[in-house]
Design a protein around this motif. Structure first.
Motif, PDB file in Angstrom:
ATOM      1  N   VAL A  97       5.810  30.011  23.844  1.00 37.42           N
ATOM      2  CA  VAL A  97       5.943  31.107  24.987  1.00 37.42           C
ATOM      3  C   VAL A  97       6.740  30.385  26.103  1.00 37.42           C
ATOM      4  O   VAL A  97       7.981  30.993  26.560  1.00 37.42           O
ATOM      5  CB  VAL A  97       4.595  31.680  25.374  1.00 37.42           C
ATOM      6  CG1 VAL A  97       4.621  32.243  26.721  1.00 37.42           C
ATOM      7  CG2 VAL A  97       3.949  32.484  24.525  1.00 37.42           C
ATOM      8  N   ALA A  98       6.390  29.269  26.312  1.00 35.87           N
ATOM      9  CA  ALA A  98       7.126  28.686  27.364  1.00 35.87           C
ATOM     10  C   ALA A  98       8.496  28.344  26.980  1.00 35.87           C
ATOM     11  O   ALA A  98       9.526  28.513  27.915  1.00 35.87           O
ATOM     12  CB  ALA A  98       6.538  27.330  27.778  1.00 35.87           C
ATOM     13  N   GLU A  99       8.732  27.985  25.858  1.00 32.03           N
ATOM     14  CA  GLU A  99      10.004  27.682  25.357  1.00 32.03           C
ATOM     15  C   GLU A  99      10.878  29.126  25.385  1.00 32.03           C
ATOM     16  O   GLU A  99      11.977  28.967  25.658  1.00 32.03           O
ATOM     17  CB  GLU A  99      10.321  26.918  24.167  1.00 32.03           C
ATOM     18  CG  GLU A  99       9.753  25.533  24.113  1.00 32.03           C
ATOM     19  CD  GLU A  99       9.424  25.135  22.785  1.00 32.03           C
ATOM     20  OE1 GLU A  99       9.681  23.741  22.803  1.00 32.03           O
ATOM     21  OE2 GLU A  99       9.310  25.721  21.909  1.00 32.03           O
ATOM     22  N   ASN A 100      10.325  30.198  24.984  1.00 34.33           N
ATOM     23  CA  ASN A 100      11.010  31.346  25.094  1.00 34.33           C
ATOM     24  C   ASN A 100      11.434  31.651  26.329  1.00 34.33           C
ATOM     25  O   ASN A 100      12.564  32.113  26.678  1.00 34.33           O
ATOM     26  CB  ASN A 100      10.150  32.463  24.433  1.00 34.33           C
ATOM     27  CG  ASN A 100      10.174  32.821  22.635  1.00 34.33           C
ATOM     28  OD1 ASN A 100      11.063  33.452  22.718  1.00 34.33           O
ATOM     29  ND2 ASN A 100       9.183  32.310  22.334  1.00 34.33           N
ATOM     30  N   LEU A 101      10.682  31.598  27.386  1.00 31.95           N
ATOM     31  CA  LEU A 101      10.900  31.569  28.732  1.00 31.95           C
ATOM     32  C   LEU A 101      12.216  30.909  29.074  1.00 31.95           C
ATOM     33  O   LEU A 101      13.218  31.195  29.634  1.00 31.95           O
ATOM     34  CB  LEU A 101       9.927  31.536  29.616  1.00 31.95           C
ATOM     35  CG  LEU A 101       8.576  32.516  29.525  1.00 31.95           C
ATOM     36  CD1 LEU A 101       7.660  32.232  30.543  1.00 31.95           C
ATOM     37  CD2 LEU A 101       9.095  33.942  29.695  1.00 31.95           C
TER      38      LEU A 101
END
Lengths: 237, 626
Positions: A97-101
């Motif tokens: 999730v953090a990398e998608n952001l």
């Protein structure tokens, strides 16, 4: 209507020989929520893809934030402040999730409070609890929230939301409507593609009705709700 | 084999695996993001070792610092070369079909090879050994080079560094995102152009480092580009496309198995002599074939890891227009009477062109209507040629019968290999065809007593009635034309329609009761037979054959012919074969650096005509002809 920030005039688009869009014209004002409503295959997604540059229009003009964009590459259009949330969500399933952001992150934009992961996790509390989870291991509703959050990381002035309600449970749809109203309150303009008139009614100021690749009607949401004939002709299944 | 030799061989394998891993990791990264199968990756390795040779000769003899700085500088220089190549060439062709990109990188291989020849000359160049690491340590009482111990450590070190870059930097996150969905990354405001440039330069630098590290171990040689690229392809495919840890694992596996084969040497099992050292030439391809059959997506790859956007849907094929039919008939008639007007040399060239036209048309049938891109089509050409030659020389059959029997040998090979091949698709399928071709090649190359080994077979002359050039010319012309016309008919026959349906939508074709795999299997075997016919004619036109007949270069020639002409047309392969055969002949006779010129022409053609020559003509002038 506020001053127009996204304007399309006379858009034509083809897939091979199939004429998908025929003379589409629309406008979205700053801070406004506008719905492009129509049945499956009416040309909603293609219109969205033309606006972000993923489909090159055969003819017509697009103006965004004062720039002519119909010949620009998608990344250049996105950098001007146009966000795109695709219908199929297109989460990077291998990334957390953090990398998608992180993929969506762009520098702050003047006049808008910059989005950070922390601020987005306040808007989407579910996401905050699964920062390290790969995008592929999330429910459909969570993925939909993540795509919107990912696009917001680019600090867009206007976002294109392609059928965000599709395939979501009624409870999540309510949340989605609340999110869109939040965005509007933050000064972000939204162009929403939908076939769900009820959902559109919850959030939109104005509506364009699209059918067979052309705009057949435009008016305020209240006018559309009152116009039995238009709804019967273009929207009933 | 004693325990000590066994351990030493294991360590040798590990040392060999490091460089292989570096090259394969770069190839895998580049493929993951740009979807380009970079044929020139072995060339980057080769340039790396040459540059490192020059630098270490000047700065690396005396000091360890100078040596290692030279190695790193060579890697950086190759990275810079990759940077320039990406900007000048690849950027212009990202929108072209994948196979054209492959073709362009092949043009690059030729250019880089000749540039290297021009700069460093044809001699093998062995660099200095690393200062401070020239000795050997004793392992179980046997000496093992210190430098190789360092190499063994470098593999995991680079794997760790790559992991950090990919997982802990924004660049790495973007690379992984783009590996999954390039368009979405662009729609989020990321300029793909620079991302691609960065990845390509990084991948090239890894290949360059892999080469530079070999400087003290092996001489810089001009054929390294092709051997390294085929090794790297194998490693990437065995490990799983786009998986860096997979590439590491596969490099270890293949490095170890190769080292063990060398260590085992000749072993006899119950009376059978098995030469494991001879196996080293093919063992990696055998490993790949096994892995692909058991786990079609590679060891650590994932099912469905193929490119998301497959090839653009092909427009339906069109039969020749009336006028063009007349023109083709006119050309045929002109070719028939040509021997009256011309001398031997033109006929020799034309015989080559006919043979390669048939070869290219058969490959095109597989690639276009069949939807199976073969990187090893030369195997069937060679099986036909060797089949016919062996039947004449060893069984004493007359040439006439081998015109039927030679292609049958190739067809049998197609049946055998095709059974495995059609279980895969896309790049994996292409790699398996390459694996089988390499196996066939190495048998022809090493079985001295039967196939003549590297010398090949000589004394294949046609019977008296075909001894004159013009008689042989006529027979070749007629056989090739008949075969090509038959293939054309087959494209439009129900069999061809079924194949095209299976190519465009295997699921739907299955759902209406077509056994797609079986049709593909038969097509693969049948096409093997047609390529075999071309091989037979080639063998008798030259009077001799050698393992070159079925080497990788021949397969690549076939691909270049088909792609030059245009995959989406039926006349394309014929035009492509004529152009390439003529170019090779014409340039090779007159110019020293003919490879560079040929490569440059290929690159320019790809940039100018991304749809192929015939595709371009049709798009430009024949839009109304339907």
């Amino acid at each position: 209507m506020a001053e127009a920030m996204l304007i399309a005039r006379g858009l034509h688009a083809y897939y091979g020989r199939a004429h998908i869009l025929a003379d589409v014209a629309l406008e979205v004002g700053a801070g406004e929520v506008v719905v492009l409503i129509g049945r499956n295959g009416a040309g909603k997604s293609t219109t969205m893809k033309c606006l972000i540059g993923l489909v090159r229009p055969a003819a017509g003009e697009i103006e965004f934030a004062g720039y002519r964009t119909e010949r620009l590459a998608p990344h250049a259009i996105a950098r001007l402040g146009l966000g795109y949330v695709p219908e199929e969500r297109r989460i990077f399933t291998d990334l957390t999730v953090a990398e998608n952001l992180e993929v969506g992150r762009r520098p702050p934009r003047q006049g808008l409070e910059p989005w950070t992961p922390e601020r987005l996790f306040r808007l989407f509390p579910n996401l905050g609890e699964m920062r390290g989870r790969p995008g592929g291991r999330m429910s459909g509703g969570e993925q939909q929230m993540l795509t919107i959050a990912r696009t917001l990381m680019g600090n867009p002035a206007c976002i294109l939301l392609d059928e965000p309600s599709e395939g979501l449970a009624p409870v999540i749809i309510e949340q989605m409507a609340a999110t869109i109203r939040d965005l509007k309150a933050h000064g972000v303009a939204v162009l929403l593609a939908e076939q769900n008139l009820h959902f559109a009614g919850l959030v939109a100021d104005r509506a364009y009705v699209i059918e067979k690749g052309g705009i057949r009607y435009s008016g305020s949401m209240a006018e559309l709700a009152a116009d039995e004939a238009v709804r019967a002709a273009y929207l009933s299944v | 084999m004693t325990l000590a030799t066994f351990v030493i061989q294991l360590l040798n394998g590990l040392a060999g695996a490091s460089s292989l891993f570096l090259v394969a990791a770069g190839l895998s990264l580049i493929f993951g993001v740009t979807r380009i199968v970079n044929f020139a990756h072995g060339s980057f390795f080769m340039v790396g070792i040459y540059i490192a040779y020059t630098l270490t000769e000047s700065f690396g003899r005396g000091s360890a610092l100078g040596f290692w700085a030279s190695v790193l500088a060579a890697a950086v220089a190759v990275g810079a070369l990759g940077f320039v190549v990406e900007i000048l060439l690849l950027r212009r062709i990202y929108k072209a079909p994948e196979l054209f990109q492959l073709l362009a990188t092949f043009g690059l291989v030729l250019v880089i090879k000749d540039a290297t020849l021009a700069i460093w000359g044809p001699e093998d160049l062995l660099g200095p050994r690393a200062p401070g690491l020239r000795g050997a340590v004793s392992i179980l009482g046997r000496p093992f080079p210190e430098y190789d111990l360092v190499l063994i450590a470098i593999g995991p070190l680079v794997l760790g560094l790559l992991w950090l870059v990919l997982n802990r930097t924004r660049f790495g996150v973007l690379v992984r995102a783009a590996t999954q969905d390039r368009d979405m990354v662009a729609a989020l405001g990321v300029n793909q152009a620079w991302l691609f440039t960065g990845v390509f330069a990084l991948g090239a630098a890894l290949a360059g480092l892999g080469g530079a590290l070999q400087v003290p171990r092996e001489p810089a040689q001009l054929f390294l580009d092709i051997t390294v690229i085929s090794d790297a392809f194998v490693v990437v495919v065995v490990g799983g496309l786009g998986s860096i840890p997979g590439a590491f694992l596969a490099a270890l596996l293949i490095g170890e198995i190769k080292a063990l084969c060398i260590g085992l040497g000749d072993v006899s099992f119950g009376g059978f002599e098995i030469s494991f050292s001879k196996l080293t030439l093919v063992v990696e391809f055998i490993v790949m074939a096994i892995v692909l059959v058991v786990r079609p997506w590679g060891l650590l790859g994932r099912p469905g890891g193929e490119p998301r956007h497959a090839a653009a849907t092909e427009p339906p094929l069109r039969p020749l227009h009336g006028y063009l039919k007349l023109a083709a008939a006119g050309l045929g008639a002109a070719l028939l009477v040509l021997p009256v007007a011309t001398d031997g040399y033109v006929l020799v060239l034309l015989i080559d062109i006919f043979v390669f036209a048939l070869f290219a048309v058969s490959l095109h049938f597989l690639m276009g209507p069949g939807g199976m891109v073969s990187f090893g089509h030369a195997a069937y050409f060679g099986l036909g040629a060797y089949g016919a030659a062996l039947l004449v020389l060893r069984a004493g059959l007359p040439m006439e019968t081998t015109i039927v029997l030679g292609p049958l040998v190739a067809l049998a090979g197609g049946l055998l290999f095709g059974w495995f091949v059609v279980r895969l698709s896309g790049v994996y399928l292409a790699m398996l065809t390459l694996a089988f071709a390499q196996i066939v090649w190495s048998v022809a190359f090493q079985w001295d007593s039967f196939t003549g080994g590297s010398n090949g077979l000589i004394g294949l002359w046609p019977p008296a009635w075909l001894a004159s050039k013009s008689a042989f010319y006529h027979v070749t012309l007629i056989l090739c034309v008949v075969a090509i016309v038959a293939l054309r008919h087959l494209v439009f026959a129900p069999f061809g329609a079924v194949l095209r349906a299976g190519r465009d939508s295997p699921l739907r074709a299955d759902a209406i009761g077509i056994d797609v795999r079986r049709h593909q299997w038969f097509a693969f075997a049948l096409i093997g037979g047609f390529a075999g016919l071309a091989g037979v004619l080639h063998a008798f036109s030259k009077g001799s054959i050698s393992p070159e007949t079925l080497a990788i270069a021949r397969s690549v020639d076939g691909l270049v012919m088909v792609l030059l002409g245009g995959v989406q047309t039926l006349t394309g392969p014929v035009v492509g074969a004529a152009v390439l055969t003529w170019l090779q002949d014409e340039i090779a006779r007159r110019v020293e650096f003919w490879r560079a010129i040929l490569g440059g022409v290929i690159i320019l053609l790809v940039i100018a005509f991304p749809q192929g020559i015939v595709g371009f003509i049709r798009g430009r002038f024949m839009r109304e002809v339907t």
